[in-house]
Structure formats: structure tokens, C-alpha cells
Write a protein that holds these residues in place. Structure first.
Motif, short mmCIF file in Angstrom:
data_model
loop_
_atom_site.label_atom_id
_atom_site.label_comp_id
_atom_site.label_asym_id
_atom_site.label_seq_id
_atom_site.Cartn_x
_atom_site.Cartn_y
_atom_site.Cartn_z
N GLN A 6 -42.19 -51.79 48.34
CA GLN A 6 -42.23 -52.04 49.79
C GLN A 6 -43.63 -52.46 50.23
O GLN A 6 -43.78 -53.34 51.09
N TYR A 7 -44.64 -51.85 49.64
CA TYR A 7 -46.03 -52.21 49.95
C TYR A 7 -46.29 -53.67 49.60
O TYR A 7 -46.88 -54.43 50.41
N GLU A 8 -45.87 -54.10 48.43
CA GLU A 8 -46.12 -55.48 48.01
C GLU A 8 -45.38 -56.48 48.90
O GLU A 8 -45.92 -57.53 49.26
N ALA A 9 -44.14 -56.13 49.28
CA ALA A 9 -43.38 -57.02 50.16
C ALA A 9 -44.02 -57.10 51.54
O ALA A 9 -44.14 -58.18 52.13
N ALA A 10 -44.45 -55.94 52.07
CA ALA A 10 -45.08 -55.92 53.38
C ALA A 10 -46.40 -56.66 53.37
O ALA A 10 -46.77 -57.33 54.35
N THR A 11 -47.14 -56.57 52.28
CA THR A 11 -48.40 -57.28 52.16
C THR A 11 -48.18 -58.79 52.17
O THR A 11 -48.88 -59.54 52.86
N ALA A 12 -47.20 -59.24 51.41
CA ALA A 12 -46.91 -60.68 51.35
C ALA A 12 -46.53 -61.23 52.72
O ALA A 12 -46.83 -62.39 53.05
N GLU A 13 -45.87 -60.41 53.54
CA GLU A 13 -45.45 -60.87 54.87
C GLU A 13 -46.62 -61.26 55.76
O GLU A 13 -46.48 -62.11 56.63
N ILE A 14 -47.77 -60.63 55.54
CA ILE A 14 -48.90 -60.85 56.45
C ILE A 14 -49.31 -62.31 56.49
O ILE A 14 -49.62 -62.88 57.55
N SER A 15 -49.34 -62.95 55.33
CA SER A 15 -49.73 -64.37 55.30
C SER A 15 -48.54 -65.26 54.96
O SER A 15 -48.69 -66.31 54.33
N ASP A 16 -47.37 -64.86 55.40
CA ASP A 16 -46.18 -65.65 55.10
C ASP A 16 -45.82 -66.62 56.22
O ASP A 16 -45.45 -67.76 55.96
N ARG A 17 -45.90 -66.20 57.48
CA ARG A 17 -45.36 -67.02 58.55
C ARG A 17 -46.25 -66.96 59.78
O ARG A 17 -46.69 -65.89 60.19
N LEU A 18 -46.49 -68.12 60.38
CA LEU A 18 -47.18 -68.18 61.67
C LEU A 18 -46.23 -67.72 62.77
O LEU A 18 -45.09 -68.17 62.85
N TYR A 19 -46.70 -66.83 63.62
CA TYR A 19 -45.95 -66.33 64.77
C TYR A 19 -44.58 -65.77 64.39
O TYR A 19 -43.54 -66.34 64.74
N PRO A 20 -44.55 -64.65 63.67
CA PRO A 20 -43.25 -64.00 63.43
C PRO A 20 -42.65 -63.55 64.76
O PRO A 20 -43.37 -63.33 65.74
N ASP A 21 -41.36 -63.43 64.79
CA ASP A 21 -40.63 -63.03 65.99
C ASP A 21 -41.08 -61.65 66.44
O ASP A 21 -40.92 -60.67 65.72
#
Length: 790
Positions: free
Chosen positions: A238-253
Motif C-alpha cells: 500500500q505504501y508503494e502504491a500510495a507513493t507512486a500516486e503522488i507523481s502520477d497525475r496532475l490535479y487528481p479529483d
């Protein structure tokens, strides 16, 4: 100097010969890698020069940098576009074709990001030591697909194995803490226990200026897991997935709590990583930070830079609160880009308490100390307006003003509205902080690169010094009565229109009339930008053509382009309306002779470079008082389009420069809009009672005729209801239609039209971002100029 033709030919042959496939992709990769290596060497030279000089440097922190393609831009700014074209032509390739292999970097959305990119270009071109900080979004904003008229979103995928322009620097990575709990010791020290740490890895992208300037850096941070032990109970996956999210998408919903937490993670991640890097590369006593560093935060998104700088100074360097605050408030300056309440970011306090407890702790203290300094006699409303923490929310715009030494709006009207209305109470406390810096655009990309034919015509008229000093475009005014020159100018516009037609044909639209008026509105979709008013007017014209056999207007092609935020359902319904009306108009055997509607799917910078030079009418129709500045208006003006717009944002200064007789002005004034809003006495129902044509239009809308069913326009219908219309669409619609009639009448005299367009170009130099950046440097940042010895 860049390589000679002989040197570049040799390097290209050597690089290209190593490619497995001899196609456009291989040719692009070969040429791009040569250019990248050259500019990376110059970037390293620049870095060494700045370090040796020990002079002050600017760091521009922004969530967006809408760069556009890099190969053409870098070659052009290096003065090497022609030699590269020749080398590729000799090898059997076209530079224009191979650059189509490059995907626009997915680092921005609209004007905020494009402005930041223009500023980076101008800093380098002026020889000013200024660098950008952003996030390396792997998935960008989103790719826009249109399915049955509806916007659908998917990841951008702009980063590929062939990407040439950013270089990873693992050795410069830093770590950013989230969550955990604070332990405060009696001596004032603070420990951050059980935090979850994320590694921020920098990818450095060279920013090549024109005029043989230095090569500055745009540093992009990518979030990755770090090697620290995780707190008890935290799952590694879960930590690795949450970390990847940080630089995944501009302006998440951010319409739900998880999305809000992710956006806050991005903002703190950017601020913390950037500030740590500034300190790591400093090499000067920490108390001298304001003499060596200027930090500009671009809108409220990076406002956490203020408490983060305090955290570093106090927890990392042992400074007292007063010493740290004195440094912070002489280092950070803030640009405000909006007066819209929704964009003046406010975050629930519990979100910051949970995610960044030390940062929230510092914000609390900022708020407490600031309130203690307020004068007596303030009423309750004024105290609410001045609070950083208020009604269980953190008000980021107030934090940004309180913690910075300069605050600017981005057009004269915008700045006055901030001072007199939106930030009136803050302005009363800090009048010395507020100033205006009207936005600008880089003429190197938006004229020299995007419109080489017009560039050549200008240079033939006044020489080439204007390329280095864009204000010299004013010299063109001396030639505004030269009929032969205006005919040449008209021929350039015709050429650009035909080039756009070919591009649109490639996308499947074969019905554009080159003799039609090219009327273009390209910007992100929002209620205040009033794409809705534009398409309602198209429907009005369609109805008149159907119902009045004597009404046969000059043919017009209406171009729309832009994206709606995934959760902004009103804007998505407007996109559906545009497609529904387009299908009706374009398939009508009579109307299609006079009207044609084009929607540019997945609009981006590369599309803009084709659309803007071809435009004859620039739609700048925001509700007066709502658009902070606009920069599209400047790009169109610089390429000889006439503005059809409201007295809003930088339109005000454009109209002052060219005279309103060289534009088509309509609609309520900012003062009228603000009065209606303050008094609440605008009634859309009164417009409907007085105007049968608008009543018919609304009836068609409510019947679903403009959207393939009323359910597809439910939010639009609600917004235009009898007690709504917050952006005064119905109130301004007739004025807008009359402005179009004046425009069509003016277009009938082509020589006079070309003279008006020429006047626009002649007065566009003052809207170069070079002027804006020099004003920032003189008034805010106090930067010195540099030149590389090459």
C-alpha cells in the motif's frame, strides 16, 4: 554557437547509423539526442557559472509547466533551426514531420502552466538565473477523447523510452515526511516520530533561452519509495502504491477526501523537496538566504513553502521563530491568479493535521501571531477575512499573503480587484506588499517559432532587432498604410489558414472553407470563460439561417478547443452541447455553407501553435472581473487576430494599447458585474421576458435539442435558470451577437481589416514575457544578468 552544418551532418550520420529502424522516429531520436547533449553541456556550464558567482538566484515553484514540444523550441532558441532542417532534408527527412514523433510533456493544463513555461524561456533569454520546480507527472493531466460528444479521459503517457529531455539525478534525491506524530522537547526541539517518508528524485530538464543566454533548469520531482523502515502497521504494498500516486497525475479529483489528501500530498511533496534542494545546493550562511535566494510561488498551490521554510530553518538549523520568520518573509513572494472563490484554496484543517502535522503546527502559530498583531476595531467579517485558520479550514491565499514579502496580480484590473475587493482587508494591513505584473508570452515560441512566415515579413519591414527587443514591434505602426505590405500580410494569414485546414483534414474534417472567417476559442472549459455563450450564439445563427431565407451571412468557421476537469460536470455538458450543435450545423445542407463548427480533440500547445497563427477572430469572452489576465489574448494579438471580447483581465490593457476601434468590445463592465453580485438584483427571467429569440433558444435547450436530450444539459439548464446565470451569459448574449455583427461588417473591407490586424501585431511587443520578467527582476527578485562564454 551550435554545430556547423558539416559538424551536425557528421554527428547525425553517426547517431542515425546506430538506429535499428531508419524512420521518422529514429531520425527524431538521433537529432534530439544530439541537441540534448549540447544543451546539457551548456546547462552544466551555466550551473558552474552561477555557483562561482555566488549571486542571487530565483526558484519558481509551480504545480504546472505547460512546455510544449522541446526539439523545435530548443533548436530555434539556439539559432539552429535552419541548419538542422537542412541536415535532415539532405538525409531525406523533414524536421516538421519528425517533430511529430514528440509528445507534449504532460506537465500542465491551462494558462497558469503556459505562463510558467513562458517565464522560464524569458529568464534564460534575458540571462537571469532562474529555475523552475515542479512534479514529474507520469500520467500528466489526461488525454481527452470524445465519444458521442462526451469527454472521456485517459492517462497521457508522455514519458517514453525515447524521451530525450530530462536527466535523472539519483544522487540529488531528498526525502519528504508525511503523517506521524510530533514530540516537542523542553528545549524547543521537535521530533517527527513514526512518519512515512517518500523519496523525491529530481529529473532536470534544460531550459534553453534565446539570444545565446544561459541554460537554466526545470527540476521535476518524481516520488519513489525510500529505504527507511515503515511504521508498525503500514503495509509495504500500500505504501508503494500510495507513493507512486503522488507523481502520477496532475490535479487528481478532489471531490472526495482521498483525492484531497492526494492533492495536499503533491503540494507538500513539491514544496518540501524543492526547499530542501535549495538548501542543499546553497553554500552560504543560512541567515543570508534572502540575499542569495528568491522564491516565487505560482498561485496558492505551493503556499506550504512558507511553513516548510519555517520548519527547515527552525528544526533543521536551530533558528528561533522570529529569526526564521524574518528570513521567510524576505525570501518568498506570491503570485495570485484568480478572484474565483473556488480557486482561493481552502483545506479542511483535519486534512493537514493528519497528513503534515508539523506543517499544521507551524500554520497554527503563524495564524496566532498574525491575529495578535491586528489592529483593534475590526469587525467580525474583517477578522474572518484576515484569518489563516477560520471555520475549521486553512485559507491558503491568506497564508500566502501573510508569509510573503510581495504579492502580485497578473493584470491591472485584476490587481485592483484584489486590492479593493477580494483582498481588501489584507491590502489594508500590507499595502506595501501589493503590486501588479501584467502577464506576458514568449514571442520566441508564439511568433518566431509558430509563425515563421509572419516573422520573415516583420523582419523585412523593420530588421531583426525586434527578436531581442520585442517592444520594437511598435515600429511596424509606421507601415500600417502600406497597401502592398498589407496584401503580403493577408497572404501570410491565408497560408496559415490553409495549413490549419490540412491539419484538421488529417483529423477527419474535410469541409472547412478557407474563405470563411476563422473564429477561435481555445482555453480550459469553465463557466466564467463562457464557451456556453459562444455555442448558444452559433445556434442563434443557425436558427436565423433556417428561419430567414434572406439571412445569408459571411461564412464562419468556429473552432473550439480545451478540456474540462474530470469532476466538472457542467463544463463537460458544454462540450457535449458543442458537439451536438456542430453535428446539426455541419450536416444542414443550407447552414453548412455559412457555418462550420470544429472541436479540436485533446487540445494542447502543439495544436495552439497551428491554431493561433491561423486565427482571424480571438474569442476572449470571459465574464468581466473573472479572468485574472489571460495570455491566449496576447498570443492571438501577436499573430494578427482581432479580439472579440469583454473588458476583462489583460483585455483591458490590450484595448488601451490598440484602441477599441481595432477590436470588438461588448458586455457588462467589471464594475457592473460586481454591483449585480453585491446587490443581488440580476434576474435572468427579465432577459427571457424581453427577448423572444433568447426564449426560443432556452426552450430548445430545455427540450434537449441542443444536447441530444435534456438530461445531457441538465446542469446547463439549471445554471441558466430564472434565478441563476452566475456568469451573466444571458445578460451579455445580445451584446455578444451585436459585436459579431460589427465584426462581420468590418471583415467585408479586407484592406481595413488587415490594417486593424497589423495594428494588433505592432502593439503586441509590450505583452512579451521578457517585459514581465524584467519587471519582476527589477521590482521583486533583484537578479543580475549572465552570459555564457562560448
Amino acid at each position: 554557437m551550435f554545430y556547423s552544418k558539416e559538424e551536425l551532418t557528421e554527428r547525425f550520420k553517426e547517431r542515425f547509423g546506430q538506429m535499428e529502424k531508419r524512420d521518422n522516429a529514429a531520425a527524431y531520436s538521433s537529432m534530439a539526442s544530439i541537441v540534448q547533449e549540447f544543451v546539457e553541456e551548456r546547462r552544466n556550464m551555466t550551473h558552474a557559472l552561477y555557483k562561482e558567482s555566488n549571486e542571487k538566484q530565483l526558484y519558481y515553484i509551480s504545480l504546472e509547466f505547460l512546455l510544449g514540444r522541446m526539439l523545435r523550441s530548443n533548436l530555434s532558441n539556439l539559432g539552429a533551426y535552419e541548419v538542422a532542417s537542412d541536415v535532415l532534408r539532405d538525409a531525406g527527412f523533414s524536421l516538421e514531420e519528425i517533430e511529430e514523433q514528440e509528445v507534449d510533456p504532460g506537465l500542465g493544463n491551462g494558462g497558469l502552466g503556459r505562463l510558467a513555461a513562458c517565464f522560464m524561456d524569458s529568464l534564460a533569454s534575458l540571462g537571469l538565473p532562474g529555475h523552475g520546480y515542479a512534479i514529474r507527472y507520469r500520467g500528466g493531466l489526461f488525454t481527452q477523447h470524445i465519444e458521442d460528444g462526451f469527454q472521456k479521459e485517459s492517462p497521457v503517457h508522455w514519458i517514453t523510452k525515447h524521451d530525450q529531455w530530462d536527466v535523472r539525478h539519483e544522487e540529488l534525491a531528498v526525502e519528504v515526511p508525511f503523517y506521524g506524530k510530533l514530540i516537542k522537547h523542553e528545549d524547543g526541539a521537535v521530533e517527527h516520530e513514526d512518519a512515512i517518508w517518500v523519496k523525491a528524485v529530481p529529473y532536470d530538464m534544460p531550459i534553453v533561452g534565446g539570444n545565446s543566454g544561459p541554460v537554466n533548469t526545470l527540476r521535476l520531482w518524481q516520488a519513489e519509495p525510500c529505504g527507511r523502515p515503515l511504521p508498525v502497521g503500514v503495509d509495504k504494498g500500500q505504501y508503494e502504491a500510495a507513493t507512486a500516486e503522488i507523481s502520477d497525475r496532475l490535479y487528481p479529483d478532489d471531490s472526495y477526501d482521498e483525492g484531497k489528501l492526494l492533492r495536499l500530498k503533491q503540494q507538500y511533496f513539491l514544496c518540501s523537496a524543492s526547499l530542501q534542494a535549495i538548501f542543499n545546493e546553497g553554500g552560504f550562511p543560512v541567515k543570508e538566504l534572502p540575499e542569495h535566494v528568491a522564491i516565487q510561488i505560482n498561485d496558492t498551490h505551493p503556499a506550504m513553502a512558507i511553513p516548510e521554510l519555517m520548519r527547515i530553518l527552525m528544526d533543521g538549523h536551530g533558528l528561533t521563530w522570529d529569526a526564521a520568520w524574518a528570513i521567510t518573509t524576505r525570501t518568498i513572494s506570491y503570485t495570485n491568479h484568480t478572484i474565483l472563490e473556488e480557486a482561493m484554496e481552502k483545506w479542511d484543517q483535519w486534512l493537514l493535521k493528519e497528513l503534515v502535522p508539523r506543517i499544521y503546527d507551524i500554520i497554527e502559530e503563524i495564524d496566532r501571531r498574525f491575529k495578535a498583531t491586528l489592529p483593534g476595531g475590526l469587525n467580525e467579517k474583517e477578522r474572518h477575512k484576515l484569518a489563516v485558520l477560520d471555520e475549521k479550514q486553512v485559507k491558503m491565499a491568506v497564508l500566502a499573503v501573510v508569509g510573503s514579502y510581495k504579492v502580485n496580480g497578473v493584470a491591472s484590473l485584476h490587481t485592483e480587484i484584489l486590492k479593493k475587493r477580494e483582498m481588501k482587508e489584507l491590502y489594508a494591513i500590507f499595502p506595501e506588499k501589493f503590486h501588479n505584473k501584467t502577464n506576458g508570452i514568449t514571442h520566441r515560441r508564439w511568433l518566431i517559432q509558430a509563425n515563421p512566415e509572419l516573422t520573415e515579413l516583420i523582419t523585412e519591414s523593420i530588421g531583426d532587432q525586434w527578436k531581442r527587443e520585442p517592444e520594437r514591434l511598435a515600429e511596424l505602426a509606421h507601415y500600417g498604410a502600406d497597401t502592398a505590405l498589407l496584401r503580403d500580410f493577408q497572404a501570410v494569414k491565408r497560408l496559415k489558414k490553409n495549413q490549419l485546414i490540412q491539419a484538421v483534414k488529417a483529423a477527419g474534417d474535410n469541409a472547412i472553407d478557407p474563405d470563411s472567417i476563422f473564429d477561435i476559442q481555445i482555453k480550459r472549459f469553465h463557466g466564467y470563460k463562457r464557451q456556453l455563450m459562444n455555442i448558444l450564439h452559433v445556434r442563434m445563427l443557425h436558427d436565423r439561417i433556417r428561419n430567414d431565407a434572406t439571412f445569408r451571412p459571411h461564412p464562419r468557421t468556429f473552432f473550439f478547443g480545451g478540456k474540462a476537469a474530470p469532476s466538472y460536470h457542467f463544463a463537460k455538458q458544454v462540450i457535449k452541447m458543442i458537439h451536438a450543435v456542430a453535428q446539426q450545423v455541419n450536416s444542414d445542407p443550407v447552414a453548412r455553407k455559412y457555418l462550420h463548427v470544429v472541436f479540436i480533440e485533446d487540445y494542447n500547445v502543439s495544436h495552439a501553435e497551428k491554431l493561433i497563427p491561423a486565427a482571424e477572430v480571438s474569442e476572449q469572452i470571459s465574464t468581466a472581473s473573472k479572468e485574472a489576465s489571460g495570455t491566449g489574448n496576447m498570443k492571438f494579438m501577436m499573430n494578427g487576430a482581432l479580439t472579440l471580447g469583454t473588458v476583462d483581465g489583460a483585455n483591458v490593457e490590450i484595448f488601451e494599447a490598440i484602441g477599441e476601434d481595432n477590436a470588438f468590445v461588448f458586455g457588462l463592465s467589471a464594475e457592473q458585474v460586481m454591483r449585480f453580485e453585491a446587490e443581488g438584483d440580476y434576474r435572468p427571467a427579465e432577459v427571457l421576458e424581453e427577448d423572444a429569440q433568447i426564449r426560443q433558444l432556452i426552450a430548445e435547450l430545455e427540450a434537449g435539442e441542443l444536447s441530444d436530450g435534456a438530461a445531457n444539459a441538465e446542469l446547463v439548464i439549471r445554471q441558466l435558470g430564472a434565478e441563476e446565470d452566475p456568469f451573466f451569459v444571458l445578460r451579455d448574449l445580445n451584446s455578444y451577437a451585436l459585436a459579431h455583427e460589427r465584426m462581420v461588417e468590418a471583415y467585408g473591407d479586407q484592406l481595413a481589416w488587415q490594417g486593424m490586424a497589423w495594428t494588433n501585431v505592432a502593439h503586441s511587443g509590450i505583452f512579451s514575457s521578457d517585459r514581465t520578467i524584467q519587471q519582476y527582476s527589477d521590482d521583486v527578485w533583484d537578479l543580475g544578468r549572465f552570459r555564457l562564454k562560448v
